[in-house]
Design an enzyme around this catalytic site. Structure first.
Site, PDB file in Angstrom:
ATOM      1  N   LYS A 178       4.577  13.378  -6.478  1.00 35.97           N
ATOM      2  CA  LYS A 178       3.121  13.367  -6.701  1.00 35.97           C
ATOM      3  C   LYS A 178       2.447  13.121  -5.359  1.00 35.97           C
ATOM      4  CE  LYS A 178      -0.169  10.541  -7.220  1.00 35.97           C
ATOM      5  NZ  LYS A 178      -1.341  11.201  -6.597  1.00 35.97           N
ATOM      6  N   GLY A 222       2.176   4.296   1.062  1.00 40.00           N
ATOM      7  CA  GLY A 222       0.731   4.114   0.920  1.00 40.00           C
ATOM      8  C   GLY A 222       0.340   2.694   1.249  1.00 40.00           C
ATOM      9  N   THR A 246      -0.512  -1.355   1.043  1.00 42.68           N
ATOM     10  CA  THR A 246       0.251  -2.536   0.625  1.00 42.68           C
ATOM     11  C   THR A 246      -0.199  -2.969  -0.771  1.00 42.68           C
ATOM     12  OG1 THR A 246       0.568  -3.154   2.915  1.00 42.68           O
ATOM     13  CG2 THR A 246       0.869  -4.896   1.309  1.00 42.68           C
ATOM     14  N   GLU A 249       7.144   2.303   1.809  1.00 41.18           N
ATOM     15  CA  GLU A 249       6.665   2.322   3.196  1.00 41.18           C
ATOM     16  C   GLU A 249       5.166   2.056   3.160  1.00 41.18           C
ATOM     17  OE1 GLU A 249       7.822   5.620   5.698  1.00 41.18           O
ATOM     18  OE2 GLU A 249       6.406   4.955   7.223  1.00 41.18           O
ATOM     19  N   CYS A 295       0.443   5.145   9.690  1.00 37.42           N
ATOM     20  CA  CYS A 295       0.939   3.788   9.417  1.00 37.42           C
ATOM     21  C   CYS A 295       1.577   3.170  10.666  1.00 37.42           C
ATOM     22  CB  CYS A 295       1.895   3.788   8.236  1.00 37.42           C
ATOM     23  SG  CYS A 295       3.227   4.962   8.386  1.00 37.42           S
ATOM     24  N   GLU A 304      -5.220  -3.733   8.707  1.00 35.93           N
ATOM     25  CA  GLU A 304      -4.963  -2.316   9.003  1.00 35.93           C
ATOM     26  C   GLU A 304      -6.275  -1.543   8.831  1.00 35.93           C
ATOM     27  OE1 GLU A 304      -2.556   0.120   6.255  1.00 35.93           O
ATOM     28  OE2 GLU A 304      -1.516   0.858   8.026  1.00 35.93           O
TER      29      GLU A 304
HETATM   30  P1  NDP Z   1      -3.193   4.395  -1.705  1.00 43.86           P
HETATM   31  O1  NDP Z   1      -2.101   3.430  -1.552  1.00 43.86           O
HETATM   32  O2  NDP Z   1      -4.171   4.198  -2.794  1.00 43.86           O
HETATM   33  O3  NDP Z   1      -2.615   5.894  -1.882  1.00 43.86           O
HETATM   34  C1  NDP Z   1      -1.306   6.296  -1.540  1.00 43.86           C
HETATM   35  C2  NDP Z   1      -0.686   7.124  -2.660  1.00 43.86           C
HETATM   36  O4  NDP Z   1      -0.583   6.332  -3.835  1.00 43.86           O
HETATM   37  C3  NDP Z   1      -1.511   8.344  -3.072  1.00 43.86           C
HETATM   38  O5  NDP Z   1      -0.664   9.372  -3.547  1.00 43.86           O
HETATM   39  C4  NDP Z   1      -2.315   7.794  -4.235  1.00 43.86           C
HETATM   40  O6  NDP Z   1      -2.782   8.843  -5.069  1.00 43.86           O
HETATM   41  C5  NDP Z   1      -1.266   6.939  -4.912  1.00 43.86           C
HETATM   42  N1  NDP Z   1      -1.776   5.877  -5.770  1.00 43.86           N
HETATM   43  C6  NDP Z   1      -2.988   5.264  -5.748  1.00 43.86           C
HETATM   44  N2  NDP Z   1      -3.048   4.326  -6.712  1.00 43.86           N
HETATM   45  C7  NDP Z   1      -1.869   4.342  -7.361  1.00 43.86           C
HETATM   46  C8  NDP Z   1      -1.313   3.616  -8.451  1.00 43.86           C
HETATM   47  N3  NDP Z   1      -1.998   2.665  -9.083  1.00 43.86           N
HETATM   48  N4  NDP Z   1      -0.068   3.889  -8.847  1.00 43.86           N
HETATM   49  C9  NDP Z   1       0.654   4.828  -8.223  1.00 43.86           C
HETATM   50  N5  NDP Z   1       0.202   5.573  -7.201  1.00 43.86           N
HETATM   51  C10 NDP Z   1      -1.050   5.325  -6.764  1.00 43.86           C
HETATM   52  O7  NDP Z   1      -3.956   4.489  -0.335  1.00 43.86           O
HETATM   53  P2  NDP Z   1      -5.473   4.954  -0.101  1.00 43.86           P
HETATM   54  O8  NDP Z   1      -5.471   6.403  -0.164  1.00 43.86           O
HETATM   55  O9  NDP Z   1      -6.432   4.266  -1.009  1.00 43.86           O
HETATM   56  O10 NDP Z   1      -5.740   4.355   1.346  1.00 43.86           O
HETATM   57  C11 NDP Z   1      -6.133   2.981   1.456  1.00 43.86           C
HETATM   58  C12 NDP Z   1      -5.461   2.328   2.626  1.00 43.86           C
HETATM   59  O11 NDP Z   1      -4.054   2.376   2.474  1.00 43.86           O
HETATM   60  C13 NDP Z   1      -5.710   2.992   3.961  1.00 43.86           C
HETATM   61  O12 NDP Z   1      -6.911   2.553   4.501  1.00 43.86           O
HETATM   62  C14 NDP Z   1      -4.528   2.538   4.745  1.00 43.86           C
HETATM   63  O13 NDP Z   1      -4.775   1.259   5.256  1.00 43.86           O
HETATM   64  C15 NDP Z   1      -3.406   2.462   3.729  1.00 43.86           C
HETATM   65  N6  NDP Z   1      -2.536   3.638   3.718  1.00 43.86           N
HETATM   66  C16 NDP Z   1      -1.325   3.541   4.316  1.00 43.86           C
HETATM   67  C17 NDP Z   1      -0.498   4.650   4.377  1.00 43.86           C
HETATM   68  C18 NDP Z   1       0.819   4.621   5.036  1.00 43.86           C
HETATM   69  O14 NDP Z   1       1.282   5.666   5.497  1.00 43.86           O
HETATM   70  N7  NDP Z   1       1.502   3.496   5.074  1.00 43.86           N
HETATM   71  C19 NDP Z   1      -0.908   5.934   3.834  1.00 43.86           C
HETATM   72  C20 NDP Z   1      -2.200   5.931   3.176  1.00 43.86           C
HETATM   73  C21 NDP Z   1      -2.950   4.814   3.145  1.00 43.86           C
HETATM   74  P3  NDP Z   1      -4.272   9.418  -4.897  1.00 43.86           P
HETATM   75  O15 NDP Z   1      -4.525   9.536  -3.422  1.00 43.86           O
HETATM   76  O16 NDP Z   1      -4.195  10.716  -5.602  1.00 43.86           O
HETATM   77  O17 NDP Z   1      -5.171   8.444  -5.551  1.00 43.86           O
END
Ligand code: NDP
Length: 500
Positions: free
Chosen positions: A188, A241, A243, A264, A298, A396
């Protein structure tokens, strides 16, 4: 170069994608559809199905059937390797197409997107070798009457949830390693960047991957993603995604089927620069480390920890470099920093910039939204006079915002580098290799760079310490992560009876 001729055109109409199950796209039908606007142009570029929970169940059932009948796990490593190699070949041929849709949905520069796809080719090629070389262990020390082996078995159905910052690269740091041992999958992607994940599924079918081995569902994280992390028939889940959502993943695994997890998560990564470094090189590396992918990375080097004797001069060198970086249209060949991927992320970054000013840090350069008449762009930003307790030094930001913190001694530099809840990556810049190696032993980070940053290859493991996550992706470690070890004990000869 003539700027006009280097600019690719936007699509005339948005490209429509269904989700992908059992080796084929499923048309959107009467499902709701999400329209994605290019963050660099505010133009509709893709239309993606909003999958239902039933769609998810269908995709998981497809992956389960493909796992249980051993159409993939039952093949030889050589046969699996052939599919991974063929995928690499098609990725090479279709690089331009993948890079284009990645750029449109994500806002990253087209030249960078092409380079990332080339990096993904390497992932598939390297993992193909691991499909052939993966093996267990044997034990001939159990006495003459016995023999034992430990085998590496695929885990089963693996769910993969990826973010929007590197939709294709992060996916390809996982998929070939997951598939190498015989697992099947449901991916996904982030709803805002789904296109290239769907294209990979299509490409893998073209490469000969059996139907049902790699399925893709599309939709929002809060609904579909949440249903995935709670799913009782997903054996392992790789989440990349924030934390915050990482914590929800751990809770959901505990409340459902104890699925194995790979996480991660975030980072607040130090760049430690000593006065004895090649400061010209270091300035370029630090500028690259914070501005690459507009800092939506990240492993971006967002905390510059620099020896006090050169701190002011070095901060200015980095700032001068960043002011020369080309911010602009992602579809322009010359662009180095593209658009900020989502409205929410744009607001988050500008919020932190304002907070930095309010907290009393000094804005050296940047700090503003750039207006090109469309899209959302932020100038690379440097803050000095930052103290370790400020939010911009601790949290972050996920944007092109660098904080400068001076140090006096090596011990102080190490303490400052480790003064974070995260442990994803770190860099040190010095020409004293003894010092660099000693610091590499003491800094808690899953990835450590000496006189460079954001470097690596498919051979090297990726992952974090502390609150940056669990497990490792890529390399031989990445393949092993998606296996489970089974011991087989074989008794030889006549049994010594328990009941005489
Ligand atoms: P999220 O953690 O919300 O999104 C990452 C992934 O998780 C996306 O595919 C998202 O789907 C999905 N997701 C969101 N909520 C859920 C849930 N409850 N259960 C399962 N999957 C879920 O990150 P954000 O996009 O909101 O970004 C917010 C912050 O996260 C950024 O500012 C950054 O600090 C950090 N981040 C870190 C990343 C990394 O590489 N370590 C990558 C992205 C963000 P969808 O986008 O479709 O909602």
């Amino acid at each position: 170069m003539d700027m006009a001729s280097s600019l690719l055109a936007l699509p005339e109409t948005p490209r429509q994608f269904g989700h992908y199950v059992d080796g084929a796209y499923v048309p959107s039908g009467d499902r709701d559809v999400f329209t994605r606007n290019s963050p660099g142009h505010d133009t509709a570029v893709t239309r993606i199905s909003k999958c239902t929970k039933d769609d998810l169940n269908g995709a998981v059932a497809s992956a389960r059937a493909a796992f249980e009948d051993r159409r993939w796990a039952g093949l030889s490593g050589a046969d699996r390797a052939a599919v991974l190699l063929k995928t690499a070949e098609i990725l090479r041929e279709r690089t331009e197409e993948i890079a284009y849709w990645e750029t449109l949905e994500n806002g990253k520069p087209i030249a960078q997107a092409r380079a990332e796809v080339q990096g993904c080719v390497g992932m598939f090629e390297y993992a193909s070798g691991l499909a052939r070389s993966l093996h267990g262990d044997s034990f001939n020390n159990m006495g003459d009457g016995a023999f034992a082996v430990a085998t590496r078995e695929p885990v089963g159905v693996v769910g993969v949830i990826t973010p929007w910052n590197f939709p294709f690269l992060i996916l390809c740091e996982r998929v070939p390693y997951i598939l190498a041992s015989g697992n099947t999958m449901v991916a996904k992607p982030s709803e805002v960047t789904s296109a290239t994940t769907l294209l990979l599924a299509e490409i893998m079918t073209q490469a000969g991957l059996p139907d049902g081995v790699f399925n893709v569902v599309t939709g929002a994280g809060s609904t579909l993603g949440q249903a995935m992390i709670e799913h009782m028939d997903i054996d392992m889940l790789s989440f990349t995604g924030s934390t915050g959502v990482g914590r929800a993943v751990v809770e959901a695994a505990g409340k459902s089927n104890f699925k194995k997890l790979g996480l991660e998560l975030g980072g607040k990564n130090p760049q430690v620069v000593f006065a004895d470094a090649d400061l010209e090189d270091a300035a370029d590396g630090v500028a690259f480390g914070i501005a690459f992918n507009t800092g939506q990375c990240c492993v971006s080097g967002s905390r510059l920890i620099v020896e006090r004797s050169v701190a002011d001069k070095f901060a200015q060198m980095v700032s001068d470099k960043l002011q020369k970086a080309v911010v602009g249209d992602p579809l322009d060949e010359n662009t180095q920093l593209g658009a900020i991927t989502t409205d929410a992320q744009n607001r988050t970054i500008m919020g932190y910039i304002n907070k930095g000013k309010e907290e009393g840090a000094t804005l050296v350069s940047g700090g503003e939204q750039l207006d090109f008449g469309h899209g959302q762009y932020i100038a690379p930003t440097v803050f000095s006079n930052v103290t370790p307790d400020m939010a911009i030094a601790r949290e972050e930001i996920f944007g092109p915002v660098l904080t400068v913190l001076p140090f006096d001694t090596v011990e102080e530099a190490i303490t400052m580098a480790n003064d974070t809840e995260y442990g994803l990556a770190a860099s040190v810049w010095t020409k004293n290799i003894d010092k660099a190696l000693m610091i590499s032993r003491r800094v808690q980070a899953g990835r450590f760079w000496v006189n460079t940053t954001l470097a690596g290859g498919p051979e090297l493991p990726i992952g974090g310490m502390k609150q940056s996550g669990w497990g490792r992706e890529a390399g031989v470690y990445g393949v092993e992560e998606y296996t489970q070890v089974k011991s087989v004990f074989i008794e030889m000869g006549k049994r010594d009876h328990w009941i005489k």
